[in-house]
Write an enzyme that holds these catalytic residues in place. Structure first.
Site, PDB file in Angstrom:
ATOM      1  N   GLU A 177      12.768 -43.422  -8.976  1.00 42.09           N
ATOM      2  CA  GLU A 177      14.056 -44.091  -9.156  1.00 42.09           C
ATOM      3  C   GLU A 177      14.010 -45.142 -10.276  1.00 42.09           C
ATOM      4  OE1 GLU A 177      15.449 -45.471  -5.349  1.00 42.09           O
ATOM      5  OE2 GLU A 177      15.734 -43.429  -4.600  1.00 42.09           O
ATOM      6  N   GLU A 301      14.195 -36.724  -2.236  1.00 40.77           N
ATOM      7  CA  GLU A 301      14.745 -37.638  -1.240  1.00 40.77           C
ATOM      8  C   GLU A 301      16.139 -37.145  -0.873  1.00 40.77           C
ATOM      9  OE1 GLU A 301      14.510 -41.889  -1.676  1.00 40.77           O
ATOM     10  OE2 GLU A 301      12.614 -41.791  -2.771  1.00 40.77           O
TER      11      GLU A 301
END
Length: 496
Positions: A177, A301
């Site tokens: 991320e 995710e």
């Protein structure tokens, strides 16, 4: 107007690519009680364990054939330094988990423990590298420590710490991320860190991809991608209010996992179905830059994200798991199966005690969640050939949150056994389905299914409130049979 009978068409004579077993992967982050008191209890615990790893959790994950596990994060990985967590445990450096609750961890679960856990489960390890506070040299030495069979300094250190043979490391994520960076800057970081990995093993390098509908990120990275270095591009998407800019219900906020009504149920399913739009849009961008399909999409995710359970540490993201979550899992896994030409891995968040977990633990006890049972119903798809499947259907739900009533994906394994997974999203009504078979003649069908009220869940005082059941098999005549799919249901059909 609802259809009287839905037609399900399964054609084993038309096969597509293989459904990568890694689509059924798990995510285990140092977050809440996922690792400590979830996976790992320590060698001195009264809870049955091997090398400190809970045996009941291992057995549960082995049963659903977990193929790959991502670790140590997540956000945690961006402050993780592997040397803190190797060597004699009394000498390991405690750290403060600044990503999740500022709790102190003693680092008793590190590289050796994670790879031991993967060995016990039978899963491939997928590590997330620290490219924010870490260095290229740190990553290079970690890879050497894990994979070097020779006489390097890191291989000698591994042996000193009790592991003679190297481990197999098939997947490394370069960061997590990293959207605070410009995509062009991250692309340079990716290539820098990737080129620093030297190993005789073949290691796939997975780049930090987009957050939801950030198509500009995907396009920018694919423009600079070197297929010789980039084997995968990750995608993160959680089923939760407000996760994407075009959320249809901007007034919605996260609610407790068990506190929802029918409208909240259907709105959650609409958000889950948005996964297919994301995948197809990102894959179209990837196709433009990589028509040969060398770079896979890795959804490392995903899952539902509700409010934490009352009375728990809000930073630990512990939430209950209802039939609503099971339906989300079934819909999402069907999407992954249907998009399996480009989607090569997925990792639900998370394996134990966090978000949409497979299992919940409390001291010596363990509970299997409805989502766990969905993974059980879908395990036969792993490494099977996807076949043509189509279901005729109508919509269900309130006017402002309608969803397709039925979802399907199907595959054929090496023995020629056909497996189809059906989801009935209707909260209240069963669906009559007539199945039409093509490709070859079938003589028998077995049916396993999971069904219940949309808010049904398992807990420590009622562990089997939601469980897989078997249905009396229908008779196949002229390669056709009929089945009634209960309301709020995930069903597996096995045909021979």
């Amino acid at each position: 107007m609802k259809l009287t009978v839905a037609k399900l068409f399964l054609n084993s004579g038309r096969k597509y690519g293989t459904i990568n077993r890694n689509l059924y992967g798990q995510f285990a982050e140092h977050l809440g009680s996922c690792i400590y008191n979830g996976i790992y209890v320590g060698e001195r615990s009264d809870i049955p364990n091997e090398d400190g790893i809970r045996l009941d959790v291992v057995e549960a994950l082995r049963h659903i054939r977990v193929p790959v596990i991502r670790w140590p994060g997540g956000s945690f990985s961006e402050n993780y330094h592997w040397r803190d967590a190797v060597g004699p445990k009394q000498e390991r450096r405690p750290i403060v988990n600044s990503s999740w609750g500022d709790v102190v961890e003693d680092n008793s679960f590190g590289t050796h423990e994670f790879f031991r856990f993967c060995e016990m489960v039978g899963a491939a390890p997928y590590i997330a590298a620290n490219v924010t506070t870490g260095t290229v040299r740190e990553l290079e030495e970690w890879i050497s420590y894990i994979t070097d069979a020779g006489d390097s300094a890191m291989a000698r250190l591994r042996r000193e710490n009790g592991r003679e043979e190297p481990w197999r490391l098939p997947y490394v994520g370069i960061g997590n991320e990293n959207w605070s960076m410009r995509p062009e800057f991250y692309a340079d970081r990716f290539h820098l860190f990737s080129s620093g990995i030297h190993s005789r093993q073949q290691i796939e390098r997975i780049a930090c991809g987009p957050d939801g509908a950030n198509y500009d990120w995907t396009d920018a990275l694919m423009q600079q991608a070197k297929p010789s270095l980039m084997n995968g591009l990750s995608l993160h998407y959680y089923t939760m209010p407000g996760y994407y800019k075009t959320d249809e219900y901007p007034q919605d906020e996260k609610r407790p996992a068990r506190d929802f009504d029918r409208e909240g149920y259907y709105r959650t399913l609409r958000r889950a179905l948005y996964m297919e739009t994301l995948i197809r849009q990102h894959c179209a961008l990837m196709e433009r830059r990589d028509p040969e399909g060398r770079i896979g999409l890795v959804v490392d995710e995903w899952g539902t994200w509700h409010q934490p359970e009352p009375g728990t540490n809000p930073s630990f993201l512990y939430q209950q798991n209802t039939m609503r979550d099971a339906i989300v899992a079934g819909l999402t896994l069907n999407i992954f199966n249907r998009c399996s030409e480009r989607v090569r891995m997925a990792n639900i968040a998370q394996a134990v005690n966090v978000l949409q977990a497979m299992v919940l633990t409390r001291e010596q006890e363990m509970v299997l969640t409805p989502t766990y049972h969905v993974f059980d119903l879908y395990r036969a798809h792993q490494d099977a050939r996807r076949i043509e499947s189509y279901i005729q259907q109508d919509l269900t739900g309130p006017q402002d949150a309608q969803v397709p009533a039925l979802s399907v994906s199907a595959s054929e394994d090496e023995q020629g056994v056909l497996h189809a997974t059906l989801v009935n999203t209707d909260a209240d009504e069963s669906r009559a389905v007539q199945c039409l078979l093509e490709g070859r003649a079938y003589s028998s069908v077995k049916i396993r299914y999971l069904s219940g009220a949309i808010g049904a869940y398992n807990d420590f005082d009622r562990k089997d409130a939601v469980q897989i059941r078997e249905m009396t098999p229908p008779v196949i005549e002229d390669n056709t049979f009929a089945v009634e799919v209960p309301a709020c249901c995930v069903m597996e059909l096995t045909l021979e």
